[in-house]
Structures are given as C-alpha cells and as structure tokens.
Design an enzyme around this catalytic site. Structure first.
Site, PDB file in Angstrom:
ATOM      1  N   ASP A   1      -0.305   5.224   0.857  1.00  0.00           N
ATOM      2  CA  ASP A   1      -0.576   6.208   1.914  1.00  0.00           C
ATOM      3  C   ASP A   1      -0.640   5.532   3.280  1.00  0.00           C
ATOM      4  OD1 ASP A   1      -0.964   8.438   0.117  1.00  0.00           O
ATOM      5  OD2 ASP A   1      -2.868   7.535  -0.429  1.00  0.00           O
TER       6      ASP A   1
ATOM      7  N   ASP B   1       0.850  -1.193   0.000  1.00  0.00           N
ATOM      8  CA  ASP B   1       0.000   0.000   0.000  1.00  0.00           C
ATOM      9  C   ASP B   1       0.889   1.248   0.000  1.00  0.00           C
ATOM     10  OD1 ASP B   1      -2.488   1.506   0.438  1.00  0.00           O
ATOM     11  OD2 ASP B   1      -1.728   1.798   2.467  1.00  0.00           O
TER      12      ASP B   1
ATOM     13  N   ASP C   1      -1.644  -0.736   5.998  1.00  0.00           N
ATOM     14  CA  ASP C   1      -1.705  -0.002   7.279  1.00  0.00           C
ATOM     15  C   ASP C   1      -3.090   0.016   7.891  1.00  0.00           C
ATOM     16  OD1 ASP C   1      -2.724   1.800   5.256  1.00  0.00           O
ATOM     17  OD2 ASP C   1      -2.501   3.411   6.720  1.00  0.00           O
TER      18      ASP C   1
END
Length: 233
Positions: A19, A17, A190
C-alpha cells in the site's frame, strides 16, 4: 539514491511494501471503511483523514477511524472515546473484512512505473518478496487482481508474524524465508514504518515519494534514498 543505484551488485534481494508503494489503495480503504461505518450507524470519514491512518495494519486503521468519527469537536474525554471505540471494534472488524474482501482492488490502481521497476529488479537477478502490514488474506488477492503476484517468491501480510512493521521482525523473517542476509536485502517502501523496520533489521532502505507517510513529508525520514517511481530503481 546515487549510492544505491550505482552499486546494485551489493543486493541479492528486495523486499517491497504494498500500500502506497506499489498500489494506491486509498480508494479501497475509504470505500470499505465507510461501508463499515454505515453498518454501525456512524458518520463517514473523508479520504484525506484516512490517508493519515494508513500504514500500521488494518486493526490500527479501523480503531483510528472509529475514534475519528466518535470524537465530538472540542471533546476532552479521550479515554472515553477510546473505550467506546474498543467496545465496537469486534463488530467493526467483522464488517470491515466483509466489505474489503468484496471490493478489494476495485477502487485502487497500480502506480506508474511499478511493473517496469519490478521487471528491472528481476532482470538484475534480485529475488523479490512483498511485505505489508495489510492482512495476508487482503494482500494476495490484491496482488493477483493487479497482475503483480508473479513477481514475488514470498508474500507476507501483517498477520504472518508476531509483530508488524516498524518492528524489524517481519523483515528478518522475510530475509530468512528468502535465504538472504539483511545487509544484502533492499527494503523498498513509502513510510517511516518501512524505514524504521529496515534500520532495525540492518537492511538498506529506499522510499518512494508518493505514498502514505502518516501525513508527514517522506523526505524527512531517515532512509538511504528516495525515488519518484520504482522504475528509477
């Protein structure tokens, strides 16, 4: 994390991922959103509120910000606020794209350990793809600006497929593009979006502890492990 770390031979690839996992982009989001809101004559939204909105794509982020600033204290007309936000959305989206492309990467920073972690994964022979809900036209320039684009064979944004994470489709399509089986492709993210998508796609998943998880404790998410830095992979 021990089971993942001790048996990395089970993986052929990793999907990472963007961001909140590789780059702290909260500053970019705040700057672009607040410039957009100024153009619309609306109040500003604080970064702490924006952090809880991140992770489901730019459309969700913009709509959430509009609802946030258009909702009076104690307001009960939620449907009316939603309708007003939707009516402004096209103009807001145009202004947000304009401002985000102008400042992309200027208010963000690569998290410590990311470069070393990606280098280590590549050194182990893993093929790497970046999969984000951020639009591809935002993601690719950001990776280039931060010197990360060279690590990835594939980069897919939230507009690359019919559906976004937490739907499993983007992970399945990314595995297909890499030519790897989901069970041998590690998802690194995240948030619960990444974990839910990975679970549904059949990919093992590890989450970083420092990103954006919609304001919820990340260790409460169903994942195979947690790391404080990508270098721990």
């Amino acid at each position: 994390m021990n089971s993942i770390r001790s048996d990395q031979s089970r993986f052929d690839a990793a999907i990472v991922d963007l961001d909140g996992t590789m780059v702290d982009t909260l500053g970019d989001f705040a700057e672009a959103l607040n410039r957009m809101l100024r153009d619309l004559g609306l109040p500003q939204v604080p970064p702490a509120a924006i952090e809880r909105m991140v992770g489901k794509g730019s459309e969700h982020l913009i709509h959430s910000a509009l609802v946030h600033v258009m909702t009076p204290a104690g307001a009960a007309d939620a449907a009316g606020v939603q309708a007003s936000a939707q009516a402004l959305f096209e103009r807001a989206w145009e202004r947000y794209q304009h401002h985000y492309l102008a400042i992309n990467g200027q208010y963000s920073a690569v998290y410590p350990g990311v470069v070393e972690g990606l280098q280590a994964l590549r050194a182990r022979g893993l093929r790497l793809a970046c999969l984000t809900n951020k639009p591809t036209s935002f993601a690719k320039p950001l990776l280039a600006a931060k010197g990360l684009e060279g690590f990835f064979e594939q980069v897919f944004g939230g507009d690359a497929f019919e559906r976004k994470k937490p739907d499993p489709l983007p992970l399945l399509k990314t595995c297909e593009a890499l030519g790897t089986a989901p069970s041998r492709t590690l998802m690194v993210g995240d948030s619960s979006n990444d974990a839910r998508a990975a679970r549904a796609a059949g990919c093992p998943v590890v989450l970083v502890t420092y990103g954006y998880n919609h304001g919820e404790p990340v260790r409460g998410v169903d994942a195979d492990g947690f790391v404080d830095s990508l270098v721990d992979l």
